[in-house]
Design a protein around this motif. Structure first.
Motif, short mmCIF file in Angstrom:
data_model
loop_
_atom_site.label_atom_id
_atom_site.label_comp_id
_atom_site.label_asym_id
_atom_site.label_seq_id
_atom_site.Cartn_x
_atom_site.Cartn_y
_atom_site.Cartn_z
N ILE A 110 85.06 57.73 25.59
CA ILE A 110 83.80 57.64 24.86
C ILE A 110 83.85 58.50 23.60
O ILE A 110 83.51 58.05 22.50
N LEU A 111 84.26 59.74 23.76
CA LEU A 111 84.32 60.67 22.62
C LEU A 111 85.30 60.21 21.56
O LEU A 111 85.01 60.28 20.36
N ALA A 112 86.47 59.75 21.99
CA ALA A 112 87.49 59.32 21.04
C ALA A 112 86.98 58.14 20.20
O ALA A 112 87.25 58.07 18.99
N ALA A 113 86.25 57.24 20.83
CA ALA A 113 85.69 56.10 20.10
C ALA A 113 84.67 56.56 19.06
O ALA A 113 84.63 56.06 17.93
N GLU A 114 83.84 57.53 19.45
CA GLU A 114 82.85 58.07 18.52
C GLU A 114 83.52 58.78 17.35
O GLU A 114 83.11 58.63 16.19
N ILE A 115 84.54 59.57 17.66
CA ILE A 115 85.26 60.30 16.62
C ILE A 115 85.93 59.32 15.66
O ILE A 115 85.87 59.49 14.43
N ALA A 116 86.57 58.28 16.20
CA ALA A 116 87.23 57.29 15.35
C ALA A 116 86.23 56.59 14.44
O ALA A 116 86.53 56.34 13.26
N SER A 117 85.06 56.29 14.95
CA SER A 117 84.03 55.66 14.12
C SER A 117 83.58 56.59 13.01
O SER A 117 83.39 56.17 11.86
N GLY A 118 83.42 57.87 13.35
CA GLY A 118 83.05 58.85 12.33
C GLY A 118 84.13 59.03 11.28
O GLY A 118 83.83 59.20 10.09
N GLN A 119 85.39 58.98 11.70
CA GLN A 119 86.49 59.09 10.75
C GLN A 119 86.51 57.90 9.80
O GLN A 119 86.73 58.05 8.59
N ALA A 120 86.26 56.71 10.35
CA ALA A 120 86.25 55.51 9.51
C ALA A 120 85.14 55.58 8.46
O ALA A 120 85.28 55.03 7.36
N ALA A 121 84.06 56.27 8.81
CA ALA A 121 82.94 56.41 7.87
C ALA A 121 83.13 57.61 6.93
O ALA A 121 82.29 57.85 6.05
N GLY A 122 84.19 58.38 7.13
CA GLY A 122 84.45 59.54 6.29
C GLY A 122 83.64 60.76 6.65
O GLY A 122 83.61 61.74 5.90
N ALA A 123 82.98 60.74 7.82
CA ALA A 123 82.11 61.84 8.21
C ALA A 123 82.83 62.89 9.04
O ALA A 123 82.31 64.00 9.21
N ILE A 124 84.00 62.55 9.57
CA ILE A 124 84.74 63.45 10.47
C ILE A 124 86.15 63.62 9.93
O ILE A 124 86.75 62.68 9.38
N ARG A 125 86.68 64.81 10.09
CA ARG A 125 88.02 65.12 9.57
C ARG A 125 89.08 64.22 10.18
O ARG A 125 88.91 63.67 11.28
N ALA A 126 90.20 64.10 9.48
CA ALA A 126 91.32 63.32 9.98
C ALA A 126 91.95 64.01 11.19
O ALA A 126 91.85 65.23 11.34
N GLY A 127 92.58 63.23 12.02
CA GLY A 127 93.25 63.76 13.20
C GLY A 127 93.27 62.73 14.30
O GLY A 127 92.61 61.69 14.21
N ASP A 128 94.05 63.00 15.32
CA ASP A 128 94.15 62.10 16.46
C ASP A 128 92.84 62.16 17.25
O ASP A 128 92.51 63.20 17.83
N PRO A 129 92.08 61.05 17.31
CA PRO A 129 90.81 61.08 18.02
C PRO A 129 90.93 61.45 19.49
O PRO A 129 90.06 62.13 20.04
N VAL A 130 92.02 61.04 20.14
CA VAL A 130 92.20 61.36 21.57
C VAL A 130 92.45 62.86 21.74
O VAL A 130 91.88 63.50 22.63
N LEU A 131 93.29 63.43 20.89
CA LEU A 131 93.55 64.87 20.94
C LEU A 131 92.25 65.65 20.71
O LEU A 131 91.95 66.61 21.44
N MET A 132 91.49 65.23 19.73
CA MET A 132 90.24 65.91 19.42
C MET A 132 89.25 65.78 20.58
O MET A 132 88.56 66.73 20.94
N ALA A 133 89.19 64.59 21.17
CA ALA A 133 88.28 64.37 22.30
C ALA A 133 88.69 65.20 23.51
O ALA A 133 87.84 65.79 24.19
N ARG A 134 89.98 65.28 23.78
CA ARG A 134 90.46 66.09 24.90
C ARG A 134 90.11 67.56 24.69
O ARG A 134 89.75 68.26 25.64
N SER A 135 90.23 68.03 23.47
CA SER A 135 89.90 69.42 23.17
C SER A 135 88.41 69.69 23.41
O SER A 135 88.04 70.73 23.95
N MET A 136 87.57 68.72 23.03
CA MET A 136 86.14 68.88 23.24
C MET A 136 85.79 68.90 24.72
O MET A 136 84.96 69.69 25.17
N VAL A 137 86.42 68.03 25.50
CA VAL A 137 86.17 68.01 26.94
C VAL A 137 86.63 69.32 27.57
O VAL A 137 85.95 69.88 28.44
N LEU A 138 87.77 69.81 27.13
CA LEU A 138 88.27 71.08 27.65
C LEU A 138 87.29 72.22 27.36
O LEU A 138 87.00 73.05 28.23
N ALA A 139 86.76 72.25 26.16
CA ALA A 139 85.76 73.27 25.82
C ALA A 139 84.49 73.08 26.64
O ALA A 139 83.87 74.03 27.11
#
Length: 201
Positions: A137-166
């Motif tokens: 769910i998070l990775a999909a949201e991050i990828a959508s935000g990246q496509a819109a230019g609202a979120i920094r570049a990066g691997d959405p899955v890696l970023m989502a895993r880091s958020m879940v870990l936190a």
């Protein structure tokens, strides 16, 4: 929601399975996981023991489906209520709402109170289906935000895993960091700031 495919393959298409999980949830709330049996679940659901055994071979597999339904359902509900889940602030608000809802969930509270060791494998050894679904769910949201230019570049899955870990710390351990100097609301606000800053372009 596609992420629910991680649960029992028939769940959602067969309302009887939801009723059986409801019965299991009631049992756990009443007597805890250790004292709940498939026989007791069948009794509460008003079906034969073999009916439950055909769906789940043991209590472990039933609990896995129950926890996945519960936790993913919470995440889906909090995100459905969100007005924006593609900007850093929007994702942070939805993530915080999910953390708070999980922390206050009566099934979660009951398991942590009576059988906290049930959670240890998912914190120390492996990801569970609930975590995988939340990451999806998070990775999909991050990828959508990246496509819109609202979120920094990066691997959405890696970023989502880091958020879940936190998020684990704020779900399981937040109260250990609360005292006269720091309140729970202040701590939660810090989580929102952390997520927002980590996703900002």
């Amino acid at each position: 929601m596609s992420s629910l495919r991680h649960i029992h393959p028939d769940l959602g298409s067969d309302p009887r399975l939801d009723a059986y999980l409801d019965a299991a949830r009631d049992c756990i709330l009443d007597v805890g996981w250790r004292r709940t049996t498939l026989t007791e679940v069948a009794k509460r659901a008003g079906v034969s023991r073999m009916t439950i055994y055909r769906a789940w071979p043991d209590m472990g597999s039933l609990l896995g489906d129950l926890m996945t339904r519960e936790w993913v359902g919470i995440a889906a509900a909090t995100r459905a209520a969100a007005t924006d889940t593609t900007s850093p602030a929007g994702i942070a608000a939805a993530a915080l709402a999910t953390v708070r809802a999980l922390r206050d969930n009566e099934l979660f509270v009951r398991i942590v109170e009576l059988d906290p060791d049930l959670m240890l494998p998912y914190l120390l050894a492996r990801r569970g289906r609930s975590q995988e679904a939340l990451i999806e769910i998070l990775a999909a949201e991050i990828a959508s935000g990246q496509a819109a230019g609202a979120i920094r570049a990066g691997d959405p899955v890696l970023m989502a895993r880091s958020m879940v870990l936190a998020g684990h710390g704020f779900v399981f351990s937040a109260l250990t960091m609360v005292d006269a100097a720091v309140g729970l609301d202040e701590l939660d606000a810090e989580l929102a700031r952390l997520v927002t800053a980590s996703l900002a372009p």
